[in-house]
Motif scaffolding. Sequence first.
Motif, mmCIF file in Angstrom:
data_model
loop_
_atom_site.group_PDB
_atom_site.id
_atom_site.type_symbol
_atom_site.label_atom_id
_atom_site.label_comp_id
_atom_site.label_asym_id
_atom_site.label_seq_id
_atom_site.Cartn_x
_atom_site.Cartn_y
_atom_site.Cartn_z
ATOM 1 N N HIS A 1 1.421 -0.875 -6.405
ATOM 2 C CA HIS A 1 0.702 0.344 -6.057
ATOM 3 C C HIS A 1 -0.421 0.597 -7.048
ATOM 4 C CE1 HIS A 1 3.410 1.943 -9.167
ATOM 5 N NE2 HIS A 1 2.489 2.869 -9.344
ATOM 6 N N ARG A 2 -1.234 1.556 -6.715
ATOM 7 C CA ARG A 2 -2.263 2.018 -7.618
ATOM 8 C C ARG A 2 -2.217 3.537 -7.595
ATOM 9 N NH1 ARG A 2 -6.274 4.427 -5.219
ATOM 10 N NH2 ARG A 2 -6.473 4.205 -2.992
ATOM 11 N N LEU B 1 0.822 -1.208 0.000
ATOM 12 C CA LEU B 1 0.000 0.000 0.000
ATOM 13 C C LEU B 1 0.859 1.262 0.000
ATOM 14 C CD1 LEU B 1 -2.913 -0.995 2.420
ATOM 15 C CD2 LEU B 1 -2.703 -1.314 -0.045
ATOM 16 N N ARG B 2 2.156 1.104 -0.232
ATOM 17 C CA ARG B 2 3.080 2.214 -0.464
ATOM 18 C C ARG B 2 3.281 3.094 0.763
ATOM 19 N NH1 ARG B 2 2.002 5.844 -5.045
ATOM 20 N NH2 ARG B 2 4.258 6.049 -5.151
ATOM 21 N N PHE B 3 3.213 2.520 1.957
ATOM 22 C CA PHE B 3 3.513 3.299 3.156
ATOM 23 C C PHE B 3 4.906 3.927 3.115
ATOM 24 C CE2 PHE B 3 -0.292 1.510 4.773
ATOM 25 C CZ PHE B 3 -0.627 2.166 5.950
ATOM 26 N N LYS C 1 11.590 -10.826 -1.958
ATOM 27 C CA LYS C 1 10.525 -11.274 -2.854
ATOM 28 C C LYS C 1 9.541 -10.150 -3.158
ATOM 29 C CE LYS C 1 10.594 -16.046 -1.124
ATOM 30 N NZ LYS C 1 9.799 -17.078 -0.451
ATOM 31 N N GLN C 2 9.446 -9.195 -2.231
ATOM 32 C CA GLN C 2 8.455 -8.149 -2.419
ATOM 33 C C GLN C 2 8.945 -7.133 -3.444
ATOM 34 O OE1 GLN C 2 5.540 -8.397 -1.115
ATOM 35 N NE2 GLN C 2 6.095 -10.251 -0.045
ATOM 36 N N GLN C 3 8.060 -6.726 -4.299
ATOM 37 C CA GLN C 3 8.376 -5.704 -5.286
ATOM 38 C C GLN C 3 7.309 -4.619 -5.201
ATOM 39 O OE1 GLN C 3 8.773 -7.507 -9.119
ATOM 40 N NE2 GLN C 3 10.213 -9.043 -8.426
ATOM 41 N N PRO C 4 7.482 -3.710 -4.233
ATOM 42 C CA PRO C 4 6.431 -2.733 -3.981
ATOM 43 C C PRO C 4 6.055 -1.916 -5.210
ATOM 44 C CG PRO C 4 8.125 -2.685 -2.270
ATOM 45 C CD PRO C 4 8.620 -3.585 -3.351
#
Length: 267
Positions: free
Chosen positions: A233-234, A15-17, A226-229
Amino acid sequence: AHLPSTPPVDVLQALRFPSVPDGVRRARGICPADVAYRVSRPAQLSAPTRQLFPGGFPKDFSLLTVVRTRPGLQAPLLTLYSAQGVRQLGLELGRPVRFLYEDQTGRPQPPAQPVFRGLSLADGKWHRVAVAVKGQSVTLIVDCKKRITRPLPRSARPVLDIHGVIIFGARILDEEVFEGDVQELVIVPGVQAAYESCEQKELDCEGGQRQSPQNQQSHRTQRSPKQQPSTLHRPQNQEPQRQVRELSEPPTAAHPREGRHPDISPP
């Protein structure tokens, strides 16, 4: 329904915090060296569920969070909606703590939704919270000290629709919103992560300082490579309410908030 290949999902990253969107700013976490996020206006903190769980939402899972709410708060931390706007999954903090769950068959019915009375997460202090969902029960572990299990009478092969939206800190058509600090919010397939979150007992923060007496060891899933933020996002100008309204357009959904998603069949 069990998806062992699903990686842990760092909801704050998704959620791009870290990019501190409107209503979010960095704050000190449970230990002085930890980074948390202070949330004051959560209207923009949402994303399509399928971006976080492209392979489906796991049947059994752990939800781990490190959180401090405004004193006296009773508000949602996280809510997952179906494409028809049905509230399928949620964790509501306060006094009491409520766990919301509704599978493709509409179970459990609202009277059977788990409520954890006798404890408060709205005292203005940091808390480590782990939720373990397995089979027909849900277990809440608070600060590695209190462990409460409640029945979760869902169907034998529950399915959650991933074509809706996941929202942090707010519910559609509800004025209650989350206010406070959040350091971690991770969803991991299986319940092992919830129970292992208390195995390592590092009571003090590095340097001997600590914000509160809870155990200071935590999952560091948010640092997983593994995470690719950037792919999760949107557009930030897209309001959650508008997004769900768009998702609720199918002509069969005459009552978006009452849909029971008949088009979703068990695997």
